[in-house]
Design a protein around this motif. Structure first.
Motif, short mmCIF file in Angstrom:
data_model
loop_
_atom_site.label_atom_id
_atom_site.label_comp_id
_atom_site.label_asym_id
_atom_site.label_seq_id
_atom_site.Cartn_x
_atom_site.Cartn_y
_atom_site.Cartn_z
N ASN A 167 0.83 -1.21 0.00
CA ASN A 167 0.00 0.00 0.00
C ASN A 167 0.86 1.26 0.00
OD1 ASN A 167 -3.03 -0.89 0.55
ND2 ASN A 167 -1.71 -2.22 1.78
N ASN A 168 0.26 2.36 -0.48
CA ASN A 168 0.96 3.64 -0.44
C ASN A 168 1.21 4.07 1.00
OD1 ASN A 168 0.57 3.70 -3.22
ND2 ASN A 168 -1.18 5.09 -3.11
N ARG A 169 2.30 4.80 1.19
CA ARG A 169 2.59 5.46 2.46
C ARG A 169 2.60 6.98 2.23
NH1 ARG A 169 4.93 1.24 0.14
NH2 ARG A 169 6.92 2.35 0.04
N VAL A 170 2.46 7.73 3.29
CA VAL A 170 2.46 9.18 3.17
C VAL A 170 3.89 9.72 3.11
CG1 VAL A 170 1.81 11.36 4.26
CG2 VAL A 170 0.25 9.42 4.35
N LYS A 171 4.13 10.61 2.18
CA LYS A 171 5.42 11.30 2.10
C LYS A 171 5.34 12.68 2.75
CE LYS A 171 9.10 12.46 -1.18
NZ LYS A 171 9.52 12.41 -2.61
N LYS A 172 4.22 13.37 2.51
CA LYS A 172 4.03 14.70 3.10
C LYS A 172 2.57 14.86 3.54
CE LYS A 172 7.62 17.12 0.45
NZ LYS A 172 7.93 18.30 -0.41
N LEU A 173 2.39 15.42 4.73
CA LEU A 173 1.07 15.78 5.25
C LEU A 173 1.03 17.27 5.50
CD1 LEU A 173 0.39 13.05 7.98
CD2 LEU A 173 -0.92 13.35 5.87
N THR A 174 -0.04 17.92 5.07
CA THR A 174 -0.26 19.32 5.44
C THR A 174 -0.97 19.35 6.79
OG1 THR A 174 -0.48 19.93 3.11
CG2 THR A 174 -1.23 21.53 4.75
N LEU A 175 -0.40 20.04 7.75
CA LEU A 175 -0.99 20.15 9.08
C LEU A 175 -1.74 21.47 9.19
CD1 LEU A 175 -1.38 19.43 12.09
CD2 LEU A 175 0.88 20.43 12.53
N PHE A 176 -3.05 21.37 9.50
CA PHE A 176 -3.88 22.54 9.78
C PHE A 176 -4.17 22.59 11.27
CE2 PHE A 176 -4.65 21.37 5.43
CZ PHE A 176 -4.94 22.53 4.74
N VAL A 177 -4.06 23.76 11.86
CA VAL A 177 -4.41 23.95 13.27
C VAL A 177 -5.58 24.92 13.33
CG1 VAL A 177 -3.63 24.72 15.53
CG2 VAL A 177 -2.04 23.53 14.01
N ASN A 178 -6.72 24.41 13.81
CA ASN A 178 -7.94 25.21 13.88
C ASN A 178 -8.27 25.87 12.55
OD1 ASN A 178 -8.31 24.53 16.58
ND2 ASN A 178 -7.19 26.31 17.32
N GLY A 179 -8.14 25.08 11.48
CA GLY A 179 -8.56 25.53 10.15
C GLY A 179 -7.52 26.30 9.37
N LYS A 180 -6.37 26.58 9.95
CA LYS A 180 -5.33 27.34 9.25
C LYS A 180 -4.09 26.48 9.02
CE LYS A 180 -6.78 31.80 11.17
NZ LYS A 180 -6.36 33.00 11.95
N ILE A 181 -3.50 26.62 7.83
CA ILE A 181 -2.30 25.85 7.53
C ILE A 181 -1.18 26.24 8.50
CG2 ILE A 181 -0.46 25.43 5.86
CD1 ILE A 181 -2.44 25.69 3.64
N TYR A 182 -0.59 25.22 9.14
CA TYR A 182 0.50 25.47 10.09
C TYR A 182 1.85 25.04 9.52
CZ TYR A 182 3.27 25.35 14.36
OH TYR A 182 4.24 25.55 15.30
N GLY A 183 1.87 23.93 8.79
CA GLY A 183 3.13 23.45 8.26
C GLY A 183 2.98 22.16 7.48
N ILE A 184 4.11 21.68 6.96
CA ILE A 184 4.17 20.44 6.20
C ILE A 184 4.99 19.43 6.98
CG2 ILE A 184 4.80 19.33 4.02
CD1 ILE A 184 2.67 21.51 3.73
N LEU A 185 4.42 18.26 7.27
CA LEU A 185 5.13 17.19 7.93
C LEU A 185 5.74 16.29 6.88
CD1 LEU A 185 2.52 16.23 10.71
CD2 LEU A 185 4.26 18.03 10.74
N ASN A 186 7.07 16.19 6.86
CA ASN A 186 7.80 15.38 5.89
C ASN A 186 8.17 14.05 6.53
OD1 ASN A 186 8.69 17.34 3.43
ND2 ASN A 186 8.51 18.48 5.35
N LEU A 187 7.60 12.96 6.01
CA LEU A 187 7.81 11.64 6.61
C LEU A 187 8.81 10.80 5.83
CD1 LEU A 187 4.41 12.25 6.95
CD2 LEU A 187 4.83 10.34 8.48
N GLU A 188 9.57 10.01 6.57
CA GLU A 188 10.45 9.03 5.95
C GLU A 188 9.63 7.85 5.47
OE1 GLU A 188 13.63 7.73 8.40
OE2 GLU A 188 14.55 9.71 8.57
N ASP A 189 10.15 7.15 4.47
CA ASP A 189 9.47 5.95 3.99
C ASP A 189 10.00 4.75 4.76
OD1 ASP A 189 7.75 4.43 2.49
OD2 ASP A 189 9.10 4.23 0.78
#
Length: 241
Positions: A167-189
Motif C-alpha cells: 500500500n501507499n505510504r504518506v510522504k508529506k502531510l499538510t498540518l492545519f491547526v484550527n482551520g489554518k495551515i500550520y506546516g508540512i510534515l515530511n515523513l520518511e518511507d
C-alpha cells in the motif's frame, strides 16, 4: 495615481502571499517498531509466566530475562502505547473524522477510528479511486485536554511487512491547526513511529476546542495497491503527572 497605487498594492499582496509558505517539519526522532512473531511469542510467554502463582527456578530465570528485555508494562506488541501512565491518562482527542475511507474488504475495516485506536493491527485507508491526495484525518481535542507538543505518526499499513509494502505510504502531510495551515510534515518511507516537535497547542484562552487536520499532500507508491494508509496518528505533550 490611484490606479497605480492599487496595482502596486496588488503586486505587494501577491508577493507577500507567495512568501508566506508553510514551515517544513521533519521527524526529530525515528522509533523502530518490532512487530515480529518472535517478539510476540516472547511477550505472550512473559504474560503467561506473570500470571503463575508459583514459578520453578528455571521459569523464574526465564521471566527475569524477559522482564529485563521488555519490561513488565508491555502487554502486547500491537499496543502503540505500552501499559502504565501516558499523556492519554489525562485526556486526548474525543473524536476523529475523515474525508473518506476505503470500503471494508475480507473482514478488514479501514475507518478513521483505526488511526486513533492505539493499535498497530489496524489502519485508516483513504477511499478515493486515486492515491488520495487531498484526503484528510481531523482530530478534535477539548480545551481541557493536555496540551500537544509532539505528533507521532505510524506511517503506512504497519500490521505486516507485506501490507506495508503493498500500500501507499504518506510522504508529506499538510498540518492545519484550527482551520489554518500550520506546516508540512515530511515523513520518511520507513515502517516506524516518526515523532514531530510542532510547538505547543491547546488550552486556548477563548476556550475553543483544538482541531488538528492532517491532509495528504504527497505519497510513496505501494507495490500493489493505489491506496494510502496511516496506521496511527497520536500525541504527546504537557499537563500530565
Amino acid at each position: 495615481m490611484r490606479t497605480l497605487l492599487i496595482i502596486l498594492s496588488s503586486l505587494h499582496l501577491s508577493y507577500a502571499y507567495c512568501q508566506s509558505t508553510p514551515k517544513n517539519f521533519f521527524p526529530k526522532e525515528i522509533r523502530p517498531v518490532d512487530l515480529s512473531s518472535k517478539k510476540e511469542a516472547a511477550i505472550n510467554r512473559q504474560s503467561e509466566l506473570l500470571k503463575k502463582d508459583k514459578l520453578t527456578k528455571i521459569e523464574q530465570i526465564e521471566l527475569d530475562s524477559l522482564l529485563e528485555k521488555y519490561g513488565e508494562v508491555v502487554e502486547s506488541i500491537w499496543n502503540v502505547i505500552e501499559g502504565g501512565c501516558s499523556w492519554y491518562c489525562e485526556g486526548g482527542n474525543y473524536s476523529v473524522k475523515t474525508s473518506s475511507s476505503l470500503q471494508p474488504e475480507k473482514g478488514n475495516i479501514y475507518k478513521a477510528e483505526n488511526a486513533n485506536d492505539l493499535s498497530y493491527k489496524t489502519a485508516w485507508v483513504e477511499g478515493k479511486d486515486d492515491e488520495g491526495i487531498g484526503e484528510y484525518l481531523e482530530y478534535y481535542l477539548k480545551n481541557s485536554s493536555p496540551r500537544v507538543t509532539n505528533i507521532i505518526i505510524s506511517n503506512g499499513y504497519m500490521k505486516s511487512e507485506t501490507a506495508w509494502k503493498n500500500n501507499n505510504r504518506v510522504k508529506k502531510l499538510t498540518l492545519f491547526v484550527n482551520g489554518k495551515i500550520y506546516g508540512i510534515l515530511n515523513l520518511e518511507d520507513s515502517r516506524t513511529d516518526q515523532v514531530f516537535d510542532i510547538g505547543t497547542f491547546g488550552r486556548n484562552k477563548n476556550g475553543t476546542d483544538l482541531i488538528l487536520k492532517f491532509e495528504i499532500l504527497e505519497i510513496y507508491k505501494g507495490d500493489k495497491f493505489n491506496d494510502t494508509a496511516i496506521t496511527e496518528i497520536y500525541f504527546d505533550g504537557l499537563d500530565v503527572h
